[in-house]
Scaffold this motif. Structure first.
Motif, PDB file in Angstrom:
ATOM      1  N   GLN A 114       1.349  -0.906  -0.081  1.00  0.00           N
ATOM      2  CA  GLN A 114      -0.303  -0.249  -0.008  1.00  0.00           C
ATOM      3  C   GLN A 114       0.981   1.285   0.462  1.00  0.00           C
ATOM      4  O   GLN A 114       0.703   2.257   0.918  1.00  0.00           O
ATOM      5  CB  GLN A 114      -0.881  -0.209   1.178  1.00  0.00           C
ATOM      6  CG  GLN A 114      -2.205  -1.148   1.231  1.00  0.00           C
ATOM      7  CD  GLN A 114      -2.803  -1.371   2.823  1.00  0.00           C
ATOM      8  OE1 GLN A 114      -3.470  -0.302   2.905  1.00  0.00           O
ATOM      9  NE2 GLN A 114      -1.898  -2.387   3.258  1.00  0.00           N
ATOM     10  N   PRO A 115       1.291   1.573  -1.140  1.00  0.00           N
ATOM     11  CA  PRO A 115       2.329   3.114  -1.096  1.00  0.00           C
ATOM     12  C   PRO A 115       1.911   3.788  -1.363  1.00  0.00           C
ATOM     13  O   PRO A 115       2.843   5.127  -1.694  1.00  0.00           O
ATOM     14  CB  PRO A 115       3.683   2.021  -2.309  1.00  0.00           C
ATOM     15  CG  PRO A 115       2.455   1.066  -3.199  1.00  0.00           C
ATOM     16  CD  PRO A 115       1.511   0.571  -2.401  1.00  0.00           C
ATOM     17  N   LEU A 116       0.877   3.918  -2.034  1.00  0.00           N
ATOM     18  CA  LEU A 116       0.167   5.368  -1.965  1.00  0.00           C
ATOM     19  C   LEU A 116      -0.129   6.723  -1.253  1.00  0.00           C
ATOM     20  O   LEU A 116      -0.899   5.533   0.097  1.00  0.00           O
ATOM     21  CB  LEU A 116      -0.977   5.324  -3.335  1.00  0.00           C
ATOM     22  CG  LEU A 116      -2.263   5.779  -3.371  1.00  0.00           C
ATOM     23  CD1 LEU A 116      -1.117   7.034  -4.555  1.00  0.00           C
ATOM     24  CD2 LEU A 116      -3.477   5.930  -4.359  1.00  0.00           C
ATOM     25  N   ARG A 117       0.359   6.931  -1.743  1.00  0.00           N
ATOM     26  CA  ARG A 117      -0.213   8.201  -0.636  1.00  0.00           C
ATOM     27  C   ARG A 117      -1.405   9.726  -1.566  1.00  0.00           C
ATOM     28  O   ARG A 117      -0.231  10.081  -2.420  1.00  0.00           O
ATOM     29  CB  ARG A 117       1.328   9.028   0.237  1.00  0.00           C
ATOM     30  CG  ARG A 117       2.097   7.690   0.724  1.00  0.00           C
ATOM     31  CD  ARG A 117       1.059   7.131   2.014  1.00  0.00           C
ATOM     32  NE  ARG A 117       2.188   6.276   2.163  1.00  0.00           N
ATOM     33  CZ  ARG A 117       2.123   5.100   2.483  1.00  0.00           C
ATOM     34  NH1 ARG A 117       1.012   4.858   1.982  1.00  0.00           N
ATOM     35  NH2 ARG A 117       2.900   4.316   2.991  1.00  0.00           N
ATOM     36  N   VAL A 118      -1.493  10.602  -0.304  1.00  0.00           N
ATOM     37  CA  VAL A 118      -2.704  11.402  -1.385  1.00  0.00           C
ATOM     38  C   VAL A 118      -2.734  12.760  -0.150  1.00  0.00           C
ATOM     39  O   VAL A 118      -2.839  12.929   0.818  1.00  0.00           O
ATOM     40  CB  VAL A 118      -4.425  10.873  -1.477  1.00  0.00           C
ATOM     41  CG1 VAL A 118      -4.882  11.645  -2.018  1.00  0.00           C
ATOM     42  CG2 VAL A 118      -3.915   9.368  -2.404  1.00  0.00           C
ATOM     43  N   VAL A 119      -1.784  13.778  -1.431  1.00  0.00           N
ATOM     44  CA  VAL A 119      -2.795  15.105  -0.680  1.00  0.00           C
ATOM     45  C   VAL A 119      -3.577  15.129  -1.239  1.00  0.00           C
ATOM     46  O   VAL A 119      -3.791  15.585  -2.775  1.00  0.00           O
ATOM     47  CB  VAL A 119      -1.234  15.474  -0.846  1.00  0.00           C
ATOM     48  CG1 VAL A 119      -0.946  17.216  -0.276  1.00  0.00           C
ATOM     49  CG2 VAL A 119       0.375  15.430  -0.144  1.00  0.00           C
ATOM     50  N   LEU A 120      -4.197  16.208  -0.882  1.00  0.00           N
ATOM     51  CA  LEU A 120      -5.722  17.141  -1.185  1.00  0.00           C
ATOM     52  C   LEU A 120      -5.563  18.409  -1.160  1.00  0.00           C
ATOM     53  O   LEU A 120      -5.192  19.031  -0.330  1.00  0.00           O
ATOM     54  CB  LEU A 120      -6.992  16.743  -0.556  1.00  0.00           C
ATOM     55  CG  LEU A 120      -7.206  14.735   0.213  1.00  0.00           C
ATOM     56  CD1 LEU A 120      -8.565  15.025   0.696  1.00  0.00           C
ATOM     57  CD2 LEU A 120      -7.649  14.320  -1.840  1.00  0.00           C
ATOM     58  N   LEU A 133      -1.853  12.025  -6.542  1.00  0.00           N
ATOM     59  CA  LEU A 133      -0.854  10.627  -6.269  1.00  0.00           C
ATOM     60  C   LEU A 133       0.812  10.816  -6.334  1.00  0.00           C
ATOM     61  O   LEU A 133       0.571  11.132  -7.305  1.00  0.00           O
ATOM     62  CB  LEU A 133      -1.812  10.002  -7.183  1.00  0.00           C
ATOM     63  CG  LEU A 133      -3.855  10.366  -7.141  1.00  0.00           C
ATOM     64  CD1 LEU A 133      -4.225   9.748  -7.471  1.00  0.00           C
ATOM     65  CD2 LEU A 133      -4.086  10.241  -5.614  1.00  0.00           C
ATOM     66  N   ALA A 134       0.902  10.260  -5.298  1.00  0.00           N
ATOM     67  CA  ALA A 134       2.531  10.023  -4.625  1.00  0.00           C
ATOM     68  C   ALA A 134       3.313   8.143  -4.665  1.00  0.00           C
ATOM     69  O   ALA A 134       1.831   8.106  -4.106  1.00  0.00           O
ATOM     70  CB  ALA A 134       3.089  11.448  -3.880  1.00  0.00           C
ATOM     71  N   TYR A 135       3.397   8.126  -3.983  1.00  0.00           N
ATOM     72  CA  TYR A 135       4.353   7.082  -4.037  1.00  0.00           C
ATOM     73  C   TYR A 135       5.036   7.464  -2.732  1.00  0.00           C
ATOM     74  O   TYR A 135       6.243   8.191  -3.176  1.00  0.00           O
ATOM     75  CB  TYR A 135       5.007   5.657  -4.473  1.00  0.00           C
ATOM     76  CG  TYR A 135       6.193   6.118  -5.390  1.00  0.00           C
ATOM     77  CD1 TYR A 135       7.807   5.779  -4.480  1.00  0.00           C
ATOM     78  CD2 TYR A 135       6.459   6.869  -6.492  1.00  0.00           C
ATOM     79  CE1 TYR A 135       8.574   6.109  -5.001  1.00  0.00           C
ATOM     80  CE2 TYR A 135       7.803   7.588  -6.846  1.00  0.00           C
ATOM     81  CZ  TYR A 135       8.534   7.007  -6.585  1.00  0.00           C
ATOM     82  OH  TYR A 135      10.138   7.330  -6.985  1.00  0.00           O
ATOM     83  N   ASP A 136       4.832   6.255  -1.729  1.00  0.00           N
ATOM     84  CA  ASP A 136       5.967   6.317  -0.453  1.00  0.00           C
ATOM     85  C   ASP A 136       7.418   5.391  -1.304  1.00  0.00           C
ATOM     86  O   ASP A 136       7.290   4.570  -1.012  1.00  0.00           O
ATOM     87  CB  ASP A 136       5.369   6.255   0.345  1.00  0.00           C
ATOM     88  CG  ASP A 136       5.846   6.680   2.311  1.00  0.00           C
ATOM     89  OD1 ASP A 136       7.393   6.867   1.736  1.00  0.00           O
ATOM     90  OD2 ASP A 136       5.558   5.993   3.393  1.00  0.00           O
ATOM     91  N   SER A 137       8.218   5.856  -1.006  1.00  0.00           N
ATOM     92  CA  SER A 137       9.778   5.333  -1.264  1.00  0.00           C
ATOM     93  C   SER A 137      10.001   4.774   0.133  1.00  0.00           C
ATOM     94  O   SER A 137      11.194   3.762  -0.057  1.00  0.00           O
ATOM     95  CB  SER A 137      10.420   6.287  -1.446  1.00  0.00           C
ATOM     96  OG  SER A 137      11.079   7.342  -0.894  1.00  0.00           O
ATOM     97  N   THR A 156       8.765  -1.567  -6.177  1.00  0.00           N
ATOM     98  CA  THR A 156       8.147  -1.697  -5.737  1.00  0.00           C
ATOM     99  C   THR A 156       6.920  -0.923  -5.069  1.00  0.00           C
ATOM    100  O   THR A 156       5.454  -0.766  -5.625  1.00  0.00           O
ATOM    101  CB  THR A 156       8.314  -2.505  -4.792  1.00  0.00           C
ATOM    102  OG1 THR A 156       8.800  -4.041  -4.504  1.00  0.00           O
ATOM    103  CG2 THR A 156       7.025  -3.728  -4.365  1.00  0.00           C
ATOM    104  N   ALA A 157       6.994   0.371  -5.166  1.00  0.00           N
ATOM    105  CA  ALA A 157       6.743   1.473  -4.397  1.00  0.00           C
ATOM    106  C   ALA A 157       5.509   2.207  -6.065  1.00  0.00           C
ATOM    107  O   ALA A 157       4.344   2.185  -5.322  1.00  0.00           O
ATOM    108  CB  ALA A 157       7.398   2.153  -4.070  1.00  0.00           C
ATOM    109  N   LYS A 158       6.647   2.089  -6.949  1.00  0.00           N
ATOM    110  CA  LYS A 158       6.021   2.641  -8.279  1.00  0.00           C
ATOM    111  C   LYS A 158       4.598   1.795  -8.862  1.00  0.00           C
ATOM    112  O   LYS A 158       4.497   2.642  -8.850  1.00  0.00           O
ATOM    113  CB  LYS A 158       7.182   3.206  -8.837  1.00  0.00           C
ATOM    114  CG  LYS A 158       7.604   4.134  -8.994  1.00  0.00           C
ATOM    115  CD  LYS A 158       9.134   4.373  -9.746  1.00  0.00           C
ATOM    116  CE  LYS A 158       9.895   5.597  -9.520  1.00  0.00           C
ATOM    117  NZ  LYS A 158      11.005   5.816 -10.666  1.00  0.00           N
TER     118      LYS A 158
END
Length: 204
Positions: free
Chosen positions: A55-61, A92-96, A127-129
């Motif tokens: 679950q590497p997705l991180r979201v900034v609104l 929508l970003a990934y957490d490295s 894996t994150a991407k």
């Protein structure tokens, strides 16, 4: 003789909502997207699979105009006006460093997962991407399931957006997505062609 069952179990109106009738939105109504809607989207799509449940997705609104103005400075010209007019934009970003949350996503193997990915930075980033990209697809479907339109974009300077919104260097943007009800002047272009089954699928 019993009737032949439909090959898809999902009701046709839901199929249409998620796929056939959905379009990428370029204009939006003024109606806001509520926190309740975004929470409901997350609570639905969080169950979609990722490798080892990472679950590497991180979201900034970006809800305020000021925050979206910070974004559009780094976007292609064609993406600026629609981003400023959208009621909500999600980065929508990934957490490295997703392995640091291993005790949350895989508590029985947390220590081993942390050690494995901490030792191999290339595998960790790949894996994150990949898995964040999968989650972005799920997120888009969740937006549609909420009766909202999505306008995903990659036309921006990713390094500049990272520096603007993720200066710590841990998160890296993949997609910016405008979210809202489509505007009254939203053009419904004819559906562009899609590849046929035989163009895509090979069976061995």
């Amino acid at each position: 003789m019993s009737p032949i069952s439909e090959p898809l179990e999902l009701a046709k109106d839901a199929q249409d909502l998620l796929f056939r009738e959905a379009r990428t939105a370029n204009t939006f109504a003024a109606e806001p997207v509520t926190e309740e809607q975004v929470r409901a989207i997350h609570d639905l799509v969080k169950y979609a699979p990722t490798a080892m449940n990472v679950q590497p997705l991180r979201v900034v609104l970006l809800r305020s105009r000021e925050s979206r103005e910070r974004l559009v400075r780094h976007m292609a010209e064609g993406n600026r006006a629609k981003t400023l007019s959208a009621p909500l934009t999600a980065l929508l970003a990934y957490d490295s460093e997703f392995q640091e949350k291993a005790d949350r996503f895989f508590p029985d193997r947390a220590q081993g997962i942390r050690e494995m990915f901490s030792a191999d930075a290339e595998a960790r980033v790949n894996t994150a991407k990949l898995n964040a990209s999968l989650q972005i697809g799920y997120f888009l479907l969740g937006v549609r399931a909420a009766g909202l339109a999505a306008g995903p974009m990659t036309g921006f300077d990713a390094a500049a957006v990272d520096a603007e919104f993720f200066p710590e260097g841990r998160h890296h943007v993949l997609v910016a997505m405008n979210i809202g009800k489509p505007g009254a002047d939203h053009p419904q272009f004819p559906r562009l062609p899609r590849l046929d089954y035989t163009d895509v699928v090979t069976e061995l």
